[in-house]
Design a protein around this motif. Structure first.
Motif, PDB file in Angstrom:
ATOM      1  N   THR A 193       0.864  -1.174   0.000  1.00 18.23           N
ATOM      2  CA  THR A 193       0.000   0.000   0.000  1.00 18.23           C
ATOM      3  C   THR A 193       0.901   1.226   0.000  1.00 18.23           C
ATOM      4  OG1 THR A 193      -1.795  -1.101   1.180  1.00 18.23           O
ATOM      5  CG2 THR A 193      -1.694   1.290   1.328  1.00 18.23           C
ATOM      6  N   ILE A 194       0.702   2.132  -0.962  1.00 17.41           N
ATOM      7  CA  ILE A 194       1.514   3.340  -1.041  1.00 17.41           C
ATOM      8  C   ILE A 194       0.752   4.470  -0.363  1.00 17.41           C
ATOM      9  CG2 ILE A 194       2.615   5.007  -2.571  1.00 17.41           C
ATOM     10  CD1 ILE A 194       2.936   2.826  -4.628  1.00 17.41           C
ATOM     11  N   VAL A 195       1.388   5.091   0.640  1.00 16.69           N
ATOM     12  CA  VAL A 195       0.786   6.211   1.359  1.00 16.69           C
ATOM     13  C   VAL A 195       1.399   7.496   0.817  1.00 16.69           C
ATOM     14  CG1 VAL A 195       0.342   7.238   3.608  1.00 16.69           C
ATOM     15  CG2 VAL A 195       0.534   4.741   3.388  1.00 16.69           C
ATOM     16  N   PRO A 196       0.635   8.313   0.088  1.00 17.78           N
ATOM     17  CA  PRO A 196       1.214   9.500  -0.536  1.00 17.78           C
ATOM     18  C   PRO A 196       1.563  10.575   0.484  1.00 17.78           C
ATOM     19  CG  PRO A 196      -0.869   8.868  -1.585  1.00 17.78           C
ATOM     20  CD  PRO A 196      -0.774   8.130  -0.294  1.00 17.78           C
ATOM     21  N   ASP A 197       2.400  11.529   0.043  1.00 18.24           N
ATOM     22  CA  ASP A 197       2.680  12.707   0.839  1.00 18.24           C
ATOM     23  C   ASP A 197       1.380  13.498   1.048  1.00 18.24           C
ATOM     24  OD1 ASP A 197       4.970  14.706   1.779  1.00 18.24           O
ATOM     25  OD2 ASP A 197       3.483  15.886   0.682  1.00 18.24           O
ATOM     26  N   PRO A 198       1.208  14.153   2.199  1.00 18.10           N
ATOM     27  CA  PRO A 198      -0.040  14.896   2.441  1.00 18.10           C
ATOM     28  C   PRO A 198      -0.335  15.988   1.424  1.00 18.10           C
ATOM     29  CG  PRO A 198       1.155  14.562   4.501  1.00 18.10           C
ATOM     30  CD  PRO A 198       2.054  14.087   3.400  1.00 18.10           C
ATOM     31  N   SER A 199       0.683  16.456   0.683  1.00 17.48           N
ATOM     32  CA  SER A 199       0.435  17.500  -0.306  1.00 17.48           C
ATOM     33  C   SER A 199      -0.155  16.955  -1.604  1.00 17.48           C
ATOM     34  CB  SER A 199       1.743  18.236  -0.623  1.00 17.48           C
ATOM     35  OG  SER A 199       2.629  17.384  -1.344  1.00 17.48           O
ATOM     36  N   TRP A 200      -0.119  15.649  -1.781  1.00 14.86           N
ATOM     37  CA  TRP A 200      -0.559  15.042  -3.054  1.00 14.86           C
ATOM     38  C   TRP A 200      -1.140  13.671  -2.734  1.00 14.86           C
ATOM     39  CZ3 TRP A 200      -1.073  17.434  -7.602  1.00 14.86           C
ATOM     40  CH2 TRP A 200      -1.211  16.697  -8.767  1.00 14.86           C
ATOM     41  N   GLY A 207      -3.798   5.594   2.043  1.00 13.18           N
ATOM     42  CA  GLY A 207      -2.972   4.709   1.228  1.00 13.18           C
ATOM     43  C   GLY A 207      -3.692   4.224  -0.010  1.00 13.18           C
ATOM     44  N   ILE A 208      -2.910   4.020  -1.068  1.00  7.57           N
ATOM     45  CA  ILE A 208      -3.422   3.497  -2.342  1.00  7.57           C
ATOM     46  C   ILE A 208      -3.092   2.016  -2.388  1.00  7.57           C
ATOM     47  CG2 ILE A 208      -3.415   3.755  -4.843  1.00  7.57           C
ATOM     48  CD1 ILE A 208      -2.207   6.552  -4.433  1.00  7.57           C
ATOM     49  N   VAL A 209      -4.124   1.197  -2.401  1.00 10.11           N
ATOM     50  CA  VAL A 209      -3.925  -0.256  -2.303  1.00 10.11           C
ATOM     51  C   VAL A 209      -3.344  -0.807  -3.601  1.00 10.11           C
ATOM     52  CG1 VAL A 209      -5.822  -0.442  -0.668  1.00 10.11           C
ATOM     53  CG2 VAL A 209      -6.250  -0.814  -3.117  1.00 10.11           C
ATOM     54  N   PRO A 210      -2.683  -1.967  -3.553  1.00  9.34           N
ATOM     55  CA  PRO A 210      -2.206  -2.603  -4.777  1.00  9.34           C
ATOM     56  C   PRO A 210      -3.379  -2.912  -5.708  1.00  9.34           C
ATOM     57  CG  PRO A 210      -1.178  -3.601  -2.854  1.00  9.34           C
ATOM     58  CD  PRO A 210      -2.274  -2.720  -2.350  1.00  9.34           C
ATOM     59  N   PRO A 298       7.122   5.414  -5.650  1.00  5.62           N
ATOM     60  CA  PRO A 298       8.354   5.590  -4.887  1.00  5.62           C
ATOM     61  C   PRO A 298       9.552   5.710  -5.817  1.00  5.62           C
ATOM     62  CG  PRO A 298       7.091   3.684  -4.114  1.00  5.62           C
ATOM     63  CD  PRO A 298       6.505   4.100  -5.423  1.00  5.62           C
ATOM     64  N   ALA A 299      10.650   6.216  -5.303  1.00  2.00           N
ATOM     65  CA  ALA A 299      11.886   6.318  -6.088  1.00  2.00           C
ATOM     66  C   ALA A 299      12.289   4.941  -6.594  1.00  2.00           C
ATOM     67  CB  ALA A 299      13.004   6.908  -5.227  1.00  2.00           C
ATOM     68  N   GLY A 300      12.702   4.889  -7.844  1.00  3.87           N
ATOM     69  CA  GLY A 300      13.145   3.641  -8.443  1.00  3.87           C
ATOM     70  C   GLY A 300      12.053   2.800  -9.064  1.00  3.87           C
ATOM     71  N   GLU A 301      10.782   3.187  -8.875  1.00  2.88           N
ATOM     72  CA  GLU A 301       9.659   2.439  -9.444  1.00  2.88           C
ATOM     73  C   GLU A 301       9.241   3.086 -10.760  1.00  2.88           C
ATOM     74  OE1 GLU A 301       8.075  -0.255  -8.505  1.00  2.88           O
ATOM     75  OE2 GLU A 301       8.897  -0.627  -6.514  1.00  2.88           O
ATOM     76  N   SER A 302       9.233   2.319 -11.839  1.00  2.46           N
ATOM     77  CA  SER A 302       8.824   2.856 -13.135  1.00  2.46           C
ATOM     78  C   SER A 302       7.318   2.789 -13.350  1.00  2.46           C
ATOM     79  CB  SER A 302       9.534   2.102 -14.263  1.00  2.46           C
ATOM     80  OG  SER A 302       9.222   0.720 -14.216  1.00  2.46           O
ATOM     81  N   THR A 303       6.629   1.970 -12.572  1.00  4.70           N
ATOM     82  CA  THR A 303       5.177   1.871 -12.655  1.00  4.70           C
ATOM     83  C   THR A 303       4.562   2.808 -11.636  1.00  4.70           C
ATOM     84  OG1 THR A 303       5.258  -0.424 -13.402  1.00  4.70           O
ATOM     85  CG2 THR A 303       3.194   0.338 -12.436  1.00  4.70           C
ATOM     86  N   VAL A 304       3.707   3.707 -12.105  1.00  2.00           N
ATOM     87  CA  VAL A 304       3.057   4.682 -11.234  1.00  2.00           C
ATOM     88  C   VAL A 304       1.712   4.129 -10.783  1.00  2.00           C
ATOM     89  CG1 VAL A 304       2.131   7.026 -11.079  1.00  2.00           C
ATOM     90  CG2 VAL A 304       4.230   6.598 -12.377  1.00  2.00           C
ATOM     91  N   ARG A 305       1.426   4.208  -9.489  1.00  2.00           N
ATOM     92  CA  ARG A 305       0.130   3.820  -8.931  1.00  2.00           C
ATOM     93  C   ARG A 305      -0.827   4.991  -9.120  1.00  2.00           C
ATOM     94  NH1 ARG A 305      -0.543   0.483  -4.403  1.00  2.00           N
ATOM     95  NH2 ARG A 305       1.249  -0.626  -5.273  1.00  2.00           N
ATOM     96  N   ILE A 306      -1.928   4.772  -9.825  1.00  2.00           N
ATOM     97  CA  ILE A 306      -2.847   5.869 -10.120  1.00  2.00           C
ATOM     98  C   ILE A 306      -4.189   5.651  -9.444  1.00  2.00           C
ATOM     99  CG2 ILE A 306      -1.758   6.432 -12.326  1.00  2.00           C
ATOM    100  CD1 ILE A 306      -4.093   4.984 -13.725  1.00  2.00           C
ATOM    101  N   VAL A 307      -4.892   6.780  -9.220  1.00  2.00           N
ATOM    102  CA  VAL A 307      -6.274   6.776  -8.741  1.00  2.00           C
ATOM    103  C   VAL A 307      -7.110   7.461  -9.818  1.00  2.00           C
ATOM    104  CG1 VAL A 307      -7.860   7.530  -6.949  1.00  2.00           C
ATOM    105  CG2 VAL A 307      -5.522   6.854  -6.339  1.00  2.00           C
ATOM    106  N   PRO A 308      -7.790   6.692 -10.669  1.00  3.91           N
ATOM    107  CA  PRO A 308      -8.588   7.288 -11.750  1.00  3.91           C
ATOM    108  C   PRO A 308      -9.907   7.838 -11.226  1.00  3.91           C
ATOM    109  CG  PRO A 308      -7.930   5.005 -12.236  1.00  3.91           C
ATOM    110  CD  PRO A 308      -7.735   5.237 -10.777  1.00  3.91           C
ATOM    111  N   ASP A 309     -10.346   8.930 -11.832  1.00  7.90           N
ATOM    112  CA  ASP A 309     -11.656   9.514 -11.535  1.00  7.90           C
ATOM    113  C   ASP A 309     -12.381   9.721 -12.866  1.00  7.90           C
ATOM    114  OD1 ASP A 309     -13.424  11.045  -9.447  1.00  7.90           O
ATOM    115  OD2 ASP A 309     -13.314  12.313 -11.224  1.00  7.90           O
TER     116      ASP A 309
END
Length: 502
Positions: A193-200, A207-210, A298-309
């Motif tokens: 689960t990726i927990v974004p910075d509070p600014s974004w 957290g954004i689940v897998p 995260p740094a080093g990850e080429s795949t971006v976790r997105i939240v589509p709307d």
């Protein structure tokens, strides 16, 4: 927040070049030495490239290290993360940070950087050295201490006659096996689960689940036009990917991606990514859908976790998209100049361990998801632009109002910013009780600088924001001190003037 890069990628670009070598580690004479270095060119574009470097200590434990190499074709490091970097000519030295100084036997660490190149040659370095010791091809056994040849009292001195040479060579000692790299203590982005910075937060502060924990909704492949590198702006390194079409396939939705979308990628100073993407979809039965996604990696990850709307017409067969909970993945293939999306319905899936917490670098401005607001009166004119427009795409009544999208096809600018409006992007208007414009596009100045524009707000209260290269001649635009006129009629489109704000 930070960093990114540009233009159509060259056909011969090294999208994933990797060099694995073994370099020595300079330690005390009694310590075994050895190291493995993996240098990967993760992406390459016109004028720039990104690289990741992993170092594995094959010898005795280290507390503090420096990795050096030489660039032989004029490459320059322009931005880096997880290390300290200096460069003198072609010679690059990367030192440890406080948290990765210790490298036990078999332990690994990694760092990354973005660099510039001359578009002719970007050879991989071959002279890696760790703490001054060059590549040895393996581990170097400890050097035994030198014992003075002092005769024992009461015994004759040693003979000076050398021992006879054996007729058969002594048995060869097999080289020590190379231990595998120590697994990273950070969970893989695909599993955590990726927990974004509070600014974004992307609306997912918990957290954004897998994505695979949910149910696949569709996959899409977008064809990219230009990939434009603005450079390091007030937020980070900005790269703009122009979406020029594509296809969508899934059990419940099939269709195409239309021209007029933008993928706005920001690489931060620590190597993490923040993403905003706007796209226009059209289903097989002709239904238009507006898609706006927020993403992080995260740094080093080429795949971006997105939240589509999604904004689909309330009256359509796709209105179910307006109420679901979705996450997905976004990847870019620089060899085919395509962007891949996979979207999953994660309704009912809660954030869980393991987690990766993202934190923006300190002291850097945060980009905004929402339109900026500002008061004041118009001052001096900064520049005027005439923008040509394509045919509008009307989503119709949806969950936020009536969405109308007008693609931008080109234009010109005059004044303190003289140049052209590049084709790509659109005005993603929301029409309702208070109509709001939200135009995204790119300017190319006559002196070859790129400026990302967002002109946003209600009619009569438009507040533009600009992203220009922070070290360039238009960095003055990065201050949020501007106002915009409403769009006025012009041949083939509209005319807009930007002003200083008093």
């Amino acid at each position: 927040m930070r960093l990114v890069h540009r233009r159509p990628l060259l056909a011969g670009a090294l999208a994933a070049t990797t060099l694995v070598g073994v370099v020595g580690v300079a330690t005390a004479a009694s310590a075994a030495t050895g190291c493995r270095v993996t240098y990967t060119v993760s992406s390459q574009w016109n004028g720039g490239f990104g690289a990741n470097v992993a170092v594995t200590n094959l010898g005795d434990p280290l507390n503090g290290w420096q990795l050096t190499w030489s660039f032989t074709a004029g490459q320059q490091v322009t931005q880096y993360w997880n290390g300290t970097v200096t460069q003198n000519g072609g010679r690059v030295t990367v030192g440890n940070t406080t948290w990765n100084a210790a490298l036990g036997t078999g332990a690994s660490t990694s760092f990354g950087f973005n660099g510039s190149w001359n578009n002719a040659s970007n050879p991989v370095p071959t002279d890696f050295a760790l703490n001054g010791t060059p590549c040895t091809g393996g581990t170097t056994p400890p050097t035994p201490p030198t014992t003075p040849n002092t005769p024992t009292p009461g015994t004759p001195p040693p003979t000076t006659t050398p021992p006879p040479t054996p007729t058969t060579p002594p048995p060869t000692t097999p080289p020590p096996s190379t231990p595998p790299p120590t697994p990273s203590t950070t969970p893989s982005g695909a599993e955590a689960t990726i927990v974004p910075d509070p600014s974004w937060t992307c609306g997912r502060s918990a957290g954004i689940v897998p994505p695979p924990r949910g149910r696949l909704v569709f996959r899409a492949t977008a064809q990219l036009g230009a990939i434009r590198d603005v450079g390091v702006t007030q937020y980070g390194h900005r790269r703009i990917l122009d979406i020029r079409g594509g296809t969508i396939t899934g059990d419940r939705i099939n269709g195409t991606i239309l021209t007029g979308g933008l993928d706005l990628e920001l690489t931060l100073g620590d190597g993490a990514t923040e993403l905003e993407q706007v796209a226009i979809l059209r289903t097989g039965d002709g239904t238009p859908i507006y898609l706006r996604s927020c993403g992080v990696a995260p740094a080093g990850e080429s795949t971006v976790r997105i939240v589509p709307d999604f904004e689909a017409p309330n009256s359509s067969a796709y209105a179910w998209l307006n109420t679901g909970t979705y996450v997905g993945t976004r990847t870019v293939d620089t060899t085919t100049n395509t962007l891949a999306l996979a979207v999953y319905d994660v309704s009912g899936v809660s954030p869980a361990d393991p987690r990766v917490q993202l934190r923006d670098p300190a002291g850097v401005a945060h980009q905004s998801w929402d339109c900026l607001t500002g008061s004041g009166t118009r001052g001096a004119t900064v520049f005027t632009e005439t923008v040509t427009l394509g045919g509008s795409v009307s989503v119709g009544a949806s969950k936020r109002g009536t969405r109308n999208i007008i693609p931008i096809t080109g234009g010109t600018t005059t004044g303190r910013v003289a140049g052209s409006v590049l084709p790509g992007g659109a005005d993603y208007q929301l029409i309702g009780a208070t109509s709001t414009l939200d135009a995204r596009y790119v300017l190319s100045t006559n002196d070859r600088e790129l400026i990302l524009v967002r002109n946003c707000g209600a009619f009569g209260r438009l507040v533009p924001t600009f992203e220009a290269r922070a070290a360039g001649p238009y960095a003055f635009l990065n201050a949020n001190t501007w106002l915009s006129s409403d769009p006025g009629s012009a041949p083939g489109g509209v005319s807009i003037t930007f002003y200083e704000r008093r």
